[in-house]
Design a protein around this motif. Structure first.
Motif, PDB file in Angstrom:
ATOM      1  N   THR A 185       0.842  -1.211   0.000  1.00 56.78           N
ATOM      2  CA  THR A 185       0.000   0.000   0.000  1.00 56.78           C
ATOM      3  C   THR A 185       0.874   1.257   0.000  1.00 56.78           C
ATOM      4  N   THR A 233      -7.323  14.172  10.096  1.00 64.11           N
ATOM      5  CA  THR A 233      -5.945  14.365   9.624  1.00 64.11           C
ATOM      6  C   THR A 233      -5.953  14.728   8.141  1.00 64.11           C
ATOM      7  N   VAL A 283      -6.345  -3.910  -2.299  1.00 62.41           N
ATOM      8  CA  VAL A 283      -7.058  -5.191  -2.249  1.00 62.41           C
ATOM      9  C   VAL A 283      -7.389  -5.725  -3.648  1.00 62.41           C
ATOM     10  N   THR A 294      -7.442   5.029  10.196  1.00 59.68           N
ATOM     11  CA  THR A 294      -7.228   4.851  11.635  1.00 59.68           C
ATOM     12  C   THR A 294      -7.674   6.096  12.410  1.00 59.68           C
ATOM     13  N   GLY A 302       0.664   9.094  10.403  1.00 57.82           N
ATOM     14  CA  GLY A 302       0.671   7.757  11.037  1.00 57.82           C
ATOM     15  C   GLY A 302       1.978   7.050  10.762  1.00 57.82           C
ATOM     16  N   GLY A 323       2.395   0.501   9.971  1.00 59.16           N
ATOM     17  CA  GLY A 323       2.882  -0.334   8.883  1.00 59.16           C
ATOM     18  C   GLY A 323       2.995   0.433   7.571  1.00 59.16           C
ATOM     19  N   THR A 373       4.623   5.844  12.234  1.00 52.15           N
ATOM     20  CA  THR A 373       5.214   4.648  12.849  1.00 52.15           C
ATOM     21  C   THR A 373       4.445   3.384  12.489  1.00 52.15           C
TER      22      THR A 373
HETATM   23  N1  LIG Z   1      -6.325   1.148   1.125  1.00 50.10           N
HETATM   24  C1  LIG Z   1      -5.708  -0.004   1.317  1.00 50.10           C
HETATM   25  O1  LIG Z   1      -5.601  -0.852   0.431  1.00 50.10           O
HETATM   26  C2  LIG Z   1      -5.101  -0.262   2.659  1.00 50.10           C
HETATM   27  C3  LIG Z   1      -4.065  -1.189   2.819  1.00 50.10           C
HETATM   28  C4  LIG Z   1      -3.446  -1.324   4.075  1.00 50.10           C
HETATM   29  C5  LIG Z   1      -3.920  -0.575   5.153  1.00 50.10           C
HETATM   30  N2  LIG Z   1      -4.960   0.273   4.944  1.00 50.10           N
HETATM   31  C6  LIG Z   1      -5.448   1.106   6.044  1.00 50.10           C
HETATM   32  O2  LIG Z   1      -4.413   1.993   6.407  1.00 50.10           O
HETATM   33  C7  LIG Z   1      -4.494   2.270   7.788  1.00 50.10           C
HETATM   34  C8  LIG Z   1      -3.145   1.955   8.444  1.00 50.10           C
HETATM   35  O3  LIG Z   1      -2.908   0.555   8.371  1.00 50.10           O
HETATM   36  P1  LIG Z   1      -1.608  -0.049   9.063  1.00 50.10           P
HETATM   37  O4  LIG Z   1      -1.647  -1.525   8.814  1.00 50.10           O
HETATM   38  O5  LIG Z   1      -0.443   0.754   8.685  1.00 50.10           O
HETATM   39  O6  LIG Z   1      -1.983   0.204  10.608  1.00 50.10           O
HETATM   40  P2  LIG Z   1      -1.005   0.526  11.837  1.00 50.10           P
HETATM   41  O7  LIG Z   1       0.254  -0.224  11.699  1.00 50.10           O
HETATM   42  O8  LIG Z   1      -1.836   0.343  13.064  1.00 50.10           O
HETATM   43  O9  LIG Z   1      -0.685   2.083  11.667  1.00 50.10           O
HETATM   44  C9  LIG Z   1      -1.624   3.096  11.895  1.00 50.10           C
HETATM   45  C10 LIG Z   1      -0.929   4.310  12.516  1.00 50.10           C
HETATM   46  O10 LIG Z   1      -1.824   5.420  12.468  1.00 50.10           O
HETATM   47  C11 LIG Z   1      -1.573   6.270  13.576  1.00 50.10           C
HETATM   48  N3  LIG Z   1      -2.838   6.430  14.314  1.00 50.10           N
HETATM   49  C12 LIG Z   1      -3.513   5.496  14.996  1.00 50.10           C
HETATM   50  N4  LIG Z   1      -4.624   6.018  15.529  1.00 50.10           N
HETATM   51  C13 LIG Z   1      -4.654   7.307  15.155  1.00 50.10           C
HETATM   52  C14 LIG Z   1      -5.557   8.390  15.410  1.00 50.10           C
HETATM   53  N5  LIG Z   1      -6.655   8.232  16.139  1.00 50.10           N
HETATM   54  N6  LIG Z   1      -5.267   9.592  14.863  1.00 50.10           N
HETATM   55  C15 LIG Z   1      -4.158   9.772  14.113  1.00 50.10           C
HETATM   56  N7  LIG Z   1      -3.268   8.777  13.868  1.00 50.10           N
HETATM   57  C16 LIG Z   1      -3.522   7.588  14.385  1.00 50.10           C
HETATM   58  C17 LIG Z   1      -0.512   5.584  14.419  1.00 50.10           C
HETATM   59  O11 LIG Z   1       0.759   6.127  14.024  1.00 50.10           O
HETATM   60  P3  LIG Z   1       1.516   7.281  14.886  1.00 50.10           P
HETATM   61  O12 LIG Z   1       1.424   6.847  16.294  1.00 50.10           O
HETATM   62  O13 LIG Z   1       2.918   7.255  14.344  1.00 50.10           O
HETATM   63  O14 LIG Z   1       0.817   8.573  14.637  1.00 50.10           O
HETATM   64  C18 LIG Z   1      -0.600   4.145  13.977  1.00 50.10           C
HETATM   65  O15 LIG Z   1       0.608   3.457  14.205  1.00 50.10           O
HETATM   66  C19 LIG Z   1      -5.668   1.431   8.321  1.00 50.10           C
HETATM   67  O16 LIG Z   1      -6.832   2.231   8.339  1.00 50.10           O
HETATM   68  C20 LIG Z   1      -5.805   0.329   7.300  1.00 50.10           C
HETATM   69  O17 LIG Z   1      -7.099  -0.226   7.268  1.00 50.10           O
HETATM   70  C21 LIG Z   1      -5.542   0.442   3.750  1.00 50.10           C
END
Ligand SMILES: NC(=O)c1ccc[n+]([C@@H]2O[C@H](COP(=O)([O-])OP(=O)(O)OC[C@H]3O[C@@H](n4cnc5c(N)ncnc54)[C@H](OP(=O)(O)O)[C@@H]3O)[C@@H](O)[C@H]2O)c1
Length: 331
Positions: free
Chosen positions: A132, A227, A272, A247, A156, A160, A158
């Motif tokens: 992604t 954000t 996806v 998120t 976000g 994934g 830190t």
């Molecule tokens: N479109 C797609 O195909 C696709 C693919 C993969 C993931 N996604 C989406 O992308 C998002 C991130 O996925 P991920 O796997 O990277 O998750 P992750 O590892 O949990 O990373 C999300 C990061 O967002 C920040 N965050 C969390 N809650 C927050 C809030 N309330 N306000 C602002 N920042 C917040 C945090 O970073 P900091 O603490 O550093 O701020 C957290 O580590 C999810 O919504 C997921 O469903 C979409």
């Protein structure tokens, strides 16, 4: 022959996780059986384990939207026994038994050949999150955002998607500003390629104006919600924002002004259903010019299928730093 898989089950309004022994006859239909070496943990996998996550359609179910391993059986001419392959997205871990299982059976159209330069383990360190991030970086490139245009913001950072994007943008010569809610992770972010780290509060002010300072040449935003609303007014003329996540929420209270007065481009990123003619060449780039080496060296934790249970609450609470991979079987 029996093998291990992690099931999510639902009893009334509650869900629970159980390791079970199953056989290949329990797997869904498909052309390719893959012996899984590694899977990974994504936000969506966390959602799949909770009752109101809106991911799993039928219980009992094996989650895991990512898998990498070797082909054990194939009825499709494109894949032969022993090939190193990966699957991310499509229905895997959503309505088709997923990667938290020693074997998966999937349609051949979902299977990506792992390019030279990536191990099975690295493929899952990258996984859906890294794919992604790569889609987001490539989208900014395609919209004409160049390193000489100025700073690119990753929100976000830190997480994934965020951490992978920081590293990939740095590979391509962009000046990366990482926004994070984790004060303690500033050093990590600099280590993986951020030239500056700012807090979430600096990105989202109390009052969001329709137009602000033209600050960002581009933005990779896996956070969404407020954000996204807050960054749009600060994108430079003709700049672009690649949004992939939620998120930070699903509602984006914004105005048309950044779009109609500054030509700002908002690009939706979907990993996806991303078509194979984009998917396979992008994985080839992930193994070469986009390869996020620093994150692969410092930003990865490894757990077993048994240890996974403790990881899901952490990713759902936004508390993860970097990526977590799951060692499913020794190959
Ligand atoms: N479109 C797609 O195909 C696709 C693919 C993969 C993931 N996604 C989406 O992308 C998002 C991130 O996925 P991920 O796997 O990277 O998750 P992750 O590892 O949990 O990373 C999300 C990061 O967002 C920040 N965050 C969390 N809650 C927050 C809030 N309330 N306000 C602002 N920042 C917040 C945090 O970073 P900091 O603490 O550093 O701020 C957290 O580590 C999810 O919504 C997921 O469903 C979409």
């Amino acid at each position: 022959m029996t093998f291990k898989a992690l099931f999510v089950e639902k009893q009334g309004e509650e869900t629970s996780l159980h390791l079970k022994e199953i056989t290949k006859e329990d797997l869904p239909q498909g052309d390719v059986v893959i012996r899984v070496a590694y899977s990974s943990v994504n936000y969506k996998d966390g959602l799949a384990t909770i009752p109101n996550g809106n991911i799993v359609r039928e219980y009992p179910f094996i989650p895991g939207i990512d898998a990498a391993g070797v082909v054990a059986e194939s009825t499709d001419a494109r894949f032969a026994e022993g090939d190193a392959v990966l699957v991310t997205g499509y229905d895997l871990g959503v309505s088709h038994f997923g990667g938290y299982s020693e074997y998966i059976r999937v349609p051949a159209d979902w299977v990506v050949a792992i390019p030279k330069g990536l191990t099975l383990k690295e493929a899952m360190m990258i996984g859906t999150a890294g794919f992604t991030a790569a889609l987001s970086v490539q989208a900014l490139e395609q919209k004409g955002v160049k390193p000489e245009h100025g700073e690119v913001l990753v929100t976000g950072a830190t997480g994934g998607v965020g951490s992978m994007a920081v590293s990939m943008l740095n590979n391509k010569g962009y000046t990366v500003v990482a926004s994070s809610g984790k004060q303690e992770a500033h050093e990590f972010l600099q280590e993986i390629g951020a030239s500056k780290v700012i807090s979430r509060e600096e990105v989202v002010p109390e009052k969001i104006r329709p137009l602000g300072r033209m600050q960002w040449a581009g933005v990779v935003d896996p956070v969404g919600g407020q954000t996204l609303a807050a960054v749009l007014p600060n994108v430079k003329y003709g700049g672009a924002v690649a949004v992939s996540g939620m998120t930070g929420g699903v509602n984006v209270p914004t105005t048309v002004f950044p779009f109609i007065l500054r030509g700002v481009q908002l690009i939706g990123i979907d990993s996806v259903q991303c078509p194979m003619d984009t998917r396979q060449p992008l994985w080839d780039r992930i193994a070469t010019d986009l390869k996020p080496e620093p994150v692969l060296n410092v930003g990865i934790q490894e757990v077993s299928l048994e240890e996974l249970v403790d990881v899901f609450p952490k990713i759902l609470a936004g508390k993860m730093t970097g990526r977590t991979i799951v060692k499913v079987a020794e190959l």
